[in-house]
Design an enzyme around this catalytic site. Sequence first.
Site, PDB file in Angstrom:
ATOM      1  N   HIS A 121       0.834  -1.210   0.000  1.00 29.73           N
ATOM      2  CA  HIS A 121       0.000   0.000   0.000  1.00 29.73           C
ATOM      3  C   HIS A 121       0.865   1.255   0.000  1.00 29.73           C
ATOM      4  CE1 HIS A 121      -3.187  -2.664   2.119  1.00 29.73           C
ATOM      5  NE2 HIS A 121      -3.467  -2.586   0.833  1.00 29.73           N
ATOM      6  N   ARG A 175      -1.801  -6.784  -8.480  1.00 29.52           N
ATOM      7  CA  ARG A 175      -0.613  -7.556  -8.116  1.00 29.52           C
ATOM      8  C   ARG A 175      -0.216  -8.532  -9.213  1.00 29.52           C
ATOM      9  NH1 ARG A 175      -3.653  -7.443  -3.306  1.00 29.52           N
ATOM     10  NH2 ARG A 175      -4.581  -9.434  -3.893  1.00 29.52           N
ATOM     11  N   LYS A 222     -19.534  -6.274   7.840  1.00 33.96           N
ATOM     12  CA  LYS A 222     -18.371  -7.099   8.136  1.00 33.96           C
ATOM     13  C   LYS A 222     -17.461  -6.368   9.122  1.00 33.96           C
ATOM     14  CE  LYS A 222     -14.439  -9.354   5.846  1.00 33.96           C
ATOM     15  NZ  LYS A 222     -13.742  -9.543   4.555  1.00 33.96           N
ATOM     16  N   SER A 253      -3.108  -7.762   2.429  1.00 31.66           N
ATOM     17  CA  SER A 253      -3.542  -7.696   3.829  1.00 31.66           C
ATOM     18  C   SER A 253      -3.965  -9.073   4.324  1.00 31.66           C
ATOM     19  CB  SER A 253      -4.706  -6.699   3.963  1.00 31.66           C
ATOM     20  OG  SER A 253      -4.261  -5.382   3.708  1.00 31.66           O
TER      21      SER A 253
END
Length: 198
Positions: free
Chosen positions: A59, A130, A83, A168
């Site tokens: 990040h 990615r 969530k 993450s």
Amino acid sequence: PPARRREPGDEREEQQGGGGHGRPDGAPPSALHVALLSCADMSVTGFFAGSFDPPTLGHVELATRALRVVDRLVVGVGRNADKAGWLPVERRLELLRAVLPAGVEVVAFDGLAVAAARDAGATVLVRGVRGPEDCHGELTMARANTRLDDGVETVILPSSSEMAHISSRLVREVHRSGGDVTVFVPPAVAAALADRDA
């Protein structure tokens, strides 16, 4: 006092509005010259949205590179009412402010990222990929965001080879298993994760 005698060139200066925006050669400003002056006053704001749960070195790299593309960068931490996050949103905001480059703004938002970008004054959504597995989803989202607000463009930045494996989710899984996450996150985040379990 006596009036100043008009000098040669006074008329030209008056036609140029005092010469403030005239060209160096003294000629009146052209349309291109005026356009360039206007562009010099414009800045581009980017909006980088995510959950950042937790913030990673990937990040930080992406935000740093985004600053080469935009003049102002706002990082938005999305809230998800359905969530519970691993780290509280406020803690993620604190960590991002501690580890991101100086001048990057950090905010929390609800709802759609494209709407939050517009609220932040951004015209660019910054996204990272990615690898090939991320591309389809990001392209689909970019097209949807264009339909929702065609005034906001999406800029996709590929992760560097050194950061492409970091996510993450990976950090959470390694941390839960008792592994060393210091190679994946900034020191401030690693310390926060250690405190979380203390």
